[in-house]
Write a protein that holds these residues in place. Structure first.
Motif, PDB file in Angstrom:
ATOM      1  N   ILE A   1      -0.314  -4.402  23.535  1.00 57.44           N
ATOM      2  CA  ILE A   1      -0.814  -4.842  22.233  1.00 57.44           C
ATOM      3  C   ILE A   1      -2.285  -4.456  22.142  1.00 57.44           C
ATOM      4  CG2 ILE A   1      -1.152  -6.784  20.677  1.00 57.44           C
ATOM      5  CD1 ILE A   1       1.092  -8.253  22.167  1.00 57.44           C
ATOM      6  N   VAL A   2      -2.574  -3.455  21.329  1.00 52.58           N
ATOM      7  CA  VAL A   2      -3.940  -2.956  21.166  1.00 52.58           C
ATOM      8  C   VAL A   2      -4.664  -3.806  20.122  1.00 52.58           C
ATOM      9  CG1 VAL A   2      -5.359  -0.997  20.427  1.00 52.58           C
ATOM     10  CG2 VAL A   2      -3.310  -0.616  21.805  1.00 52.58           C
ATOM     11  N   LEU A   3      -5.859  -4.269  20.473  1.00 49.29           N
ATOM     12  CA  LEU A   3      -6.668  -5.082  19.571  1.00 49.29           C
ATOM     13  C   LEU A   3      -7.896  -4.275  19.167  1.00 49.29           C
ATOM     14  CD1 LEU A   3      -6.489  -8.426  21.606  1.00 49.29           C
ATOM     15  CD2 LEU A   3      -4.910  -7.587  19.851  1.00 49.29           C
ATOM     16  N   ASP A   4      -7.946  -3.856  17.919  1.00 50.28           N
ATOM     17  CA  ASP A   4      -9.025  -2.993  17.425  1.00 50.28           C
ATOM     18  C   ASP A   4      -9.295  -3.377  15.975  1.00 50.28           C
ATOM     19  OD1 ASP A   4     -10.895  -1.021  17.187  1.00 50.28           O
ATOM     20  OD2 ASP A   4      -9.482   0.642  17.144  1.00 50.28           O
ATOM     21  N   PRO A   5     -10.344  -4.165  15.705  1.00 47.58           N
ATOM     22  CA  PRO A   5     -10.526  -4.718  14.360  1.00 47.58           C
ATOM     23  C   PRO A   5     -10.605  -3.695  13.230  1.00 47.58           C
ATOM     24  CG  PRO A   5     -11.910  -5.890  15.909  1.00 47.58           C
ATOM     25  CD  PRO A   5     -11.321  -4.723  16.651  1.00 47.58           C
ATOM     26  N   VAL A   6     -11.151  -2.498  13.503  1.00 44.96           N
ATOM     27  CA  VAL A   6     -11.330  -1.523  12.430  1.00 44.96           C
ATOM     28  C   VAL A   6     -10.785  -0.158  12.853  1.00 44.96           C
ATOM     29  CG1 VAL A   6     -12.998  -0.248  11.027  1.00 44.96           C
ATOM     30  CG2 VAL A   6     -13.340  -2.686  11.439  1.00 44.96           C
ATOM     31  N   ILE A   7      -9.944   0.427  12.016  1.00 48.67           N
ATOM     32  CA  ILE A   7      -9.486   1.805  12.191  1.00 48.67           C
ATOM     33  C   ILE A   7     -10.164   2.632  11.095  1.00 48.67           C
ATOM     34  CG2 ILE A   7      -7.517   3.383  12.178  1.00 48.67           C
ATOM     35  CD1 ILE A   7      -5.742   1.058  13.010  1.00 48.67           C
ATOM     36  N   ALA A   8     -11.102   3.480  11.488  1.00 44.42           N
ATOM     37  CA  ALA A   8     -11.853   4.272  10.511  1.00 44.42           C
ATOM     38  C   ALA A   8     -11.255   5.671  10.395  1.00 44.42           C
ATOM     39  CB  ALA A   8     -13.336   4.313  10.897  1.00 44.42           C
TER      40      ALA A   8
ATOM     41  N   VAL B   1      -7.873  -5.551  11.795  1.00 45.69           N
ATOM     42  CA  VAL B   1      -8.264  -6.305  10.611  1.00 45.69           C
ATOM     43  C   VAL B   1      -8.267  -5.409   9.372  1.00 45.69           C
ATOM     44  CG1 VAL B   1     -10.145  -7.608   9.528  1.00 45.69           C
ATOM     45  CG2 VAL B   1      -9.623  -7.957  11.958  1.00 45.69           C
ATOM     46  N   LEU B   2      -8.837  -4.214   9.498  1.00 47.03           N
ATOM     47  CA  LEU B   2      -9.010  -3.346   8.347  1.00 47.03           C
ATOM     48  C   LEU B   2      -8.940  -1.893   8.781  1.00 47.03           C
ATOM     49  CD1 LEU B   2      -9.711  -3.560   5.259  1.00 47.03           C
ATOM     50  CD2 LEU B   2     -12.099  -3.291   5.914  1.00 47.03           C
ATOM     51  N   GLY B   3      -8.348  -1.050   7.939  1.00 39.34           N
ATOM     52  CA  GLY B   3      -8.260   0.370   8.261  1.00 39.34           C
ATOM     53  C   GLY B   3      -8.491   1.229   7.036  1.00 39.34           C
ATOM     54  N   ALA B   4      -8.973   2.439   7.262  1.00 35.44           N
ATOM     55  CA  ALA B   4      -9.045   3.439   6.196  1.00 35.44           C
ATOM     56  C   ALA B   4      -7.688   4.124   6.111  1.00 35.44           C
ATOM     57  CB  ALA B   4     -10.143   4.459   6.503  1.00 35.44           C
ATOM     58  N   ALA B   5      -7.233   4.393   4.901  1.00 34.13           N
ATOM     59  CA  ALA B   5      -5.892   4.944   4.712  1.00 34.13           C
ATOM     60  C   ALA B   5      -5.686   6.217   5.525  1.00 34.13           C
ATOM     61  CB  ALA B   5      -5.640   5.208   3.229  1.00 34.13           C
ATOM     62  N   SER B   6      -6.656   7.132   5.473  1.00 30.19           N
ATOM     63  CA  SER B   6      -6.509   8.396   6.196  1.00 30.19           C
ATOM     64  C   SER B   6      -6.491   8.185   7.701  1.00 30.19           C
ATOM     65  CB  SER B   6      -7.636   9.360   5.817  1.00 30.19           C
ATOM     66  OG  SER B   6      -8.909   8.789   6.104  1.00 30.19           O
ATOM     67  N   GLY B   7      -7.338   7.283   8.194  1.00 28.18           N
ATOM     68  CA  GLY B   7      -7.385   7.010   9.625  1.00 28.18           C
ATOM     69  C   GLY B   7      -6.142   6.315  10.125  1.00 28.18           C
TER      70      GLY B   7
ATOM     71  N   MET C   1       0.856  -1.191   0.000  1.00 28.73           N
ATOM     72  CA  MET C   1       0.000   0.000   0.000  1.00 28.73           C
ATOM     73  C   MET C   1       0.895   1.244   0.000  1.00 28.73           C
ATOM     74  SD  MET C   1      -3.069   1.222  -0.051  1.00 28.73           S
ATOM     75  CE  MET C   1      -3.939  -0.317   0.227  1.00 28.73           C
ATOM     76  N   ALA C   2       0.718   2.078  -1.032  1.00 28.05           N
ATOM     77  CA  ALA C   2       1.588   3.238  -1.200  1.00 28.05           C
ATOM     78  C   ALA C   2       1.254   4.339  -0.203  1.00 28.05           C
ATOM     79  CB  ALA C   2       1.460   3.767  -2.629  1.00 28.05           C
ATOM     80  N   ASN C   3       2.274   5.123   0.101  1.00 29.40           N
ATOM     81  CA  ASN C   3       2.105   6.355   0.881  1.00 29.40           C
ATOM     82  C   ASN C   3       1.658   6.129   2.329  1.00 29.40           C
ATOM     83  OD1 ASN C   3       2.753   7.932  -1.412  1.00 29.40           O
ATOM     84  ND2 ASN C   3       0.634   7.763  -2.126  1.00 29.40           N
ATOM     85  N   LEU C   4       1.902   4.961   2.871  1.00 24.47           N
ATOM     86  CA  LEU C   4       1.638   4.733   4.286  1.00 24.47           C
ATOM     87  C   LEU C   4       2.933   4.938   5.068  1.00 24.47           C
ATOM     88  CD1 LEU C   4      -0.693   1.596   4.241  1.00 24.47           C
ATOM     89  CD2 LEU C   4      -1.339   3.962   4.719  1.00 24.47           C
ATOM     90  N   PRO C   5       2.850   5.398   6.310  1.00 14.98           N
ATOM     91  CA  PRO C   5       4.057   5.628   7.111  1.00 14.98           C
ATOM     92  C   PRO C   5       4.851   4.339   7.326  1.00 14.98           C
ATOM     93  CG  PRO C   5       2.131   6.660   8.112  1.00 14.98           C
ATOM     94  CD  PRO C   5       1.623   5.799   7.007  1.00 14.98           C
TER      95      PRO C   5
END
Length: 229
Positions: A145-152, A177-183, A1-5
């Motif tokens: 260890i933080v467990l958070d299935p979705v980062i919006a 599990v899944l995140g939004a690029a901006s979030g 995934m491009a442009n991620l830190p």
């Protein structure tokens, strides 16, 4: 995934990607949702912990045949799991399975205010949270260890990171599990030197309600059968 830190890692494991596709489907029943989140957390946890943890030599032991061998111990020795309520509960068992010894589980309750989408903390059971001395209980873990299935929007994850940093955690791993690029970028920027974020997948867009697009729905509702509440 491009442009991620640099402190964000997106898995390319083929089994994980296939399971993520199954989890996205609206036709996947709740029993399978629970199993898929467990499996994804297990695969993702294997990848993340292999890179983020190490082992140190321990005392010698003896096999059933009477031979001595060198044991290995997990480093760092002080680790805790921090599931974000509710949906983070679905990832606990998988990570507990990976770790060689039982570790504390500290729960954080955070939700997004519907209008502003800003995080609001409603529950925190970190021991001695934000205290300078006195009281009883354990001190902060070296690794949380933080467990958070979705980062919006990233607000909830960033708030959890800040809370753990103030608590005294030396390092933080976020498993999602899944995140939004901006979030994901927003959460990764909260403490770049001390946080590594590991995800099974990244979506590029959010809806006007702050949901991932295409996303996988509300994980908590799907886990606990509260859809349409």
């Amino acid at each position: 995934m491009a442009n991620l830190p640099d402190n964000v890692h997106v898995s390319q494991h083929p089994c994980l990607l296939a399971k993520l596709s199954q989890l996205r489907s609206q036709s996947t029943p709740p029993r399978d949702v629970k199993g898929l989140i467990h499996d994804i957390a297990l695969i993702l946890g294997c990848e993340a912990l292999a890179k983020e943890l190490s082992s140190t030599p321990g005392p010698t032991d003896v096999t059933p045949l009477g031979y001595e061998f060198q044991t290995h111990q997990l480093a760092p020795g002080s680790v805790s799991l921090v599931p974000i309520l509710r949906s983070g509960l679905g990832m606990i068992e998988a990570i507990q399975t990976l770790l060689p010894n039982p570790v504390p589980v500290h729960h954080l309750g955070l939700y997004r205010e519907p209008e502003t989408l800003h995080p609001v903390e409603y529950y925190n059971n970190l021991p001695n949270h934000l205290t300078a001395g006195g009281g009883s209980g354990s001190g902060p873990s070296e690794l949380a260890i933080v467990l958070d299935p979705v980062i919006a929007t990233g607000g909830t994850c960033a708030a959890a990171i800040q809370t753990l940093r103030e608590w005294g955690a030396k390092r933080i791993i976020v498993l999602s599990v899944l995140g939004a690029a901006s979030g994901v970028k927003a959460a990764a920027a909260e403490w770049p030197a001390g946080v590594e974020i590991w995800l099974a997948g990244v979506d590029e867009e959010l809806t006007d309600r702050g949901m991932l697009k295409p996303g996988l729905g509300d994980v908590g509702d799907r886990l606990f059968l509260t859809i349409g509440k």
